[in-house]
Design a protein around this motif. Sequence first.
Motif, PDB file in Angstrom:
ATOM      1  N   ILE A   1      57.194  31.432  35.114  1.00 17.21           N
ATOM      2  CA  ILE A   1      56.703  30.170  35.676  1.00 17.21           C
ATOM      3  C   ILE A   1      57.758  29.069  35.569  1.00 17.21           C
ATOM      4  O   ILE A   1      58.072  28.392  36.548  1.00 17.21           O
TER       5      ILE A   1
ATOM      6  N   THR B   1      60.949  29.145  35.200  1.00 14.43           N
ATOM      7  CA  THR B   1      62.221  29.299  35.894  1.00 14.43           C
ATOM      8  C   THR B   1      62.056  29.300  37.414  1.00 14.43           C
ATOM      9  O   THR B   1      63.027  29.389  38.144  1.00 14.43           O
ATOM     10  N   SER B   2      60.819  29.186  37.882  1.00 11.89           N
ATOM     11  CA  SER B   2      60.588  29.159  39.327  1.00 11.89           C
ATOM     12  C   SER B   2      60.691  27.726  39.850  1.00 11.89           C
ATOM     13  O   SER B   2      60.821  26.780  39.078  1.00 11.89           O
ATOM     14  N   SER B   3      60.603  27.596  41.158  1.00 11.45           N
ATOM     15  CA  SER B   3      60.556  26.257  41.747  1.00 11.45           C
ATOM     16  C   SER B   3      59.346  25.493  41.229  1.00 11.45           C
ATOM     17  O   SER B   3      59.400  24.293  40.988  1.00 11.45           O
ATOM     18  N   PHE B   4      58.255  26.220  41.038  1.00 12.40           N
ATOM     19  CA  PHE B   4      57.038  25.644  40.483  1.00 12.40           C
ATOM     20  C   PHE B   4      57.328  24.959  39.146  1.00 12.40           C
ATOM     21  O   PHE B   4      56.906  23.838  38.891  1.00 12.40           O
TER      22      PHE B   4
ATOM     23  N   ARG C   1      60.141  23.787  38.063  1.00 10.41           N
ATOM     24  CA  ARG C   1      60.945  22.585  38.228  1.00 10.41           C
ATOM     25  C   ARG C   1      60.074  21.415  38.676  1.00 10.41           C
ATOM     26  O   ARG C   1      60.264  20.287  38.240  1.00 10.41           O
ATOM     27  N   VAL C   2      59.103  21.708  39.528  1.00 10.73           N
ATOM     28  CA  VAL C   2      58.185  20.652  39.963  1.00 10.73           C
ATOM     29  C   VAL C   2      57.393  20.121  38.768  1.00 10.73           C
ATOM     30  O   VAL C   2      57.166  18.922  38.649  1.00 10.73           O
TER      31      VAL C   2
ATOM     32  N   THR D   1      58.373  19.835  35.702  1.00 13.63           N
ATOM     33  CA  THR D   1      59.190  18.885  34.942  1.00 13.63           C
ATOM     34  C   THR D   1      59.334  17.569  35.700  1.00 13.63           C
ATOM     35  O   THR D   1      59.375  16.499  35.088  1.00 13.63           O
ATOM     36  N   ALA D   2      59.393  17.654  37.019  1.00 14.56           N
ATOM     37  CA  ALA D   2      59.478  16.418  37.808  1.00 14.56           C
ATOM     38  C   ALA D   2      58.198  15.602  37.657  1.00 14.56           C
ATOM     39  O   ALA D   2      58.232  14.378  37.523  1.00 14.56           O
TER      40      ALA D   2
ATOM     41  N   ARG E   1      56.267  15.669  35.089  1.00 13.33           N
ATOM     42  CA  ARG E   1      56.328  15.117  33.735  1.00 13.33           C
ATOM     43  C   ARG E   1      57.134  13.823  33.727  1.00 13.33           C
ATOM     44  O   ARG E   1      56.749  12.847  33.091  1.00 13.33           O
TER      45      ARG E   1
END
Lengths: 348, 253
Positions: A211, A213-216, A218-219, A221-222, A224
Amino acid sequence: MATNTPETTEEGRRPGLIPRLANGNVELWANLIVLVWVIAFVLWQGVGFAITIGTVFAIWAILAVSLNLVIGFTGLLSVAHIGFFGIGAYSVAILTSKTDYSLLRTEGIPTYELPFFAALPVGIALAGLTALVVGVVFNRFRDDVFVLVSFGFAIISFNLFLNARAITRGAFGIHDVARPVIGTRVLDGELEFLVMALVCLALVSALAWFIVTSSFGRVLTAIREDEQAASVFGYQVTHYKLAIWVISAMMAAVAGGLFSSWTSFIDPNSFILLESILLVSIVILGGLATIWGSLLGAMTFVLLEEGMRFIPFLPDVYVGQARQVVLGVMLVLLMLFRPQGLLGRYRL
Amino acid sequence: MTQVPARDAEHYALGTVGVSKNFGGVQALHRLSISIPKGQITCVIGPNGSGKSTLINILSGVLPMDSGMVIVDGVGLRTVHPYETPDLGITRTFQDVRLFNQISVMDNIMVVLTERKLWPSLFQRSKSEHRQRAEQVLRDVGMWDKRDAMAEDLSYGQRKLLEMARAMALDVNIYLFDEPFAGLFPQMLVRVKDILKQLRAREKSILFISHNMEIVRELSDHLIVMDSGELLVEGDVDEVLAKQEVIEAYLGA
């Protein structure tokens, strides 16, 4: 301030390799110390004790990894997870226990006598469903208000476990929770159970890793960092928050199922708010937004907890309190000197 | 009030019709109708509290409007959700630079490039096309060598540039920049000016807010002057700046 690139810290002088790597590198030190600690413990106390510790570690680690997805990666400081842990534990207990309580002259509860592997998915689904319902409401909050509402959930779930006597037997607790059966083999040996718990931990960690390490991931953390900015770039942030919340709750239920099967007896005392706060401490201690950190945090916590039993001048009855004091002090020190935790990638 | 052909989709990329917004008892926008011409740089000027940022917030869906309509490419919208704006061809920066602070510069760009749908995004790893695009965008603003730094560790000017780069990573038609020149070192000013000019050269429509009249004169084609949440005057930049009322109300000379 620790740095991840110690070779660039000092120009000109070139100390030896190990000092160079370890110089100010808190992450390396933390890993080394815990590793040495584990080996020392096994040598000192023997393999039997190590198996017990390993199982406790696996259960706490599953919880820590699941909670880190919510706190570390999404920035939602939740103390609600003990409730999902409890839902998993109680589901497995109620569905697998076959004790006839009339012999104990207390109120009986319905028995289903399902095998462990049938009961666990029910617990996971139930925790997910509960998370979905409360998540829709919780999605409206963040930061300090989110802590408060999750606090409310932890208290409500504890009271439910305590007072829904018709299915949980309240303070009497549930006995004889079944051990898992694979084929015809009952996993009632400690080593077998440890292996299964570690397999579950590996699966949960792998899923968490997949989860984040996926684009998901990264979203998340954004979200957050700035929920509104993330939404302006096309993300329906409430859906993302809800999804990770539900996934995380389901992982916590796995830990709950393992816990109740392992101890074979559960009562509401295992699901008090304090446990949830200990769990948050583990996540922060190990490091926010790092899966390896949560494993390390859980290991440190378990070693600390069990290790204290062997402090000669500390009477047994104070061990529980003493670990809380030590953990509390560590938490304060961390917030002062290393707010991202031992291996953290994010500060609260 | 100036009559604006807001529905003229051929010439205008974006506009508002009678948009009002109140905060409690404070009227931030009062029946504001403006239009932003296609492929030009439009500047919004006005004193503090005249509703410039509120206008951008409404155009980007960050704030809901109380009444009125936003016109995007000739289509009137009564509500704009922030997550729809990239699909509408709109992106923006914020007045108080809002980056994703505790992740890397590279990830700040990557996050706007990757999959928007929840389920597919779970199975998407970072693709080379995304990395190439991010590299290109970061090189354009001269921040490629900072790619592994945390966004929060950058200087103010770099943060501002990164925020613009993040917006430009999205290849949309309309860019809304909230005070892109505020607090910048002269060298950085030139860089940001170049960015706006490049966007215009690529026929993008740009709306920016500024207090620097020199830059406004130099850059903008279209000028919108606001005061107390209302449109004072709008039109071609030279015509507007020549008007007596603008000089009196805003330029104070």
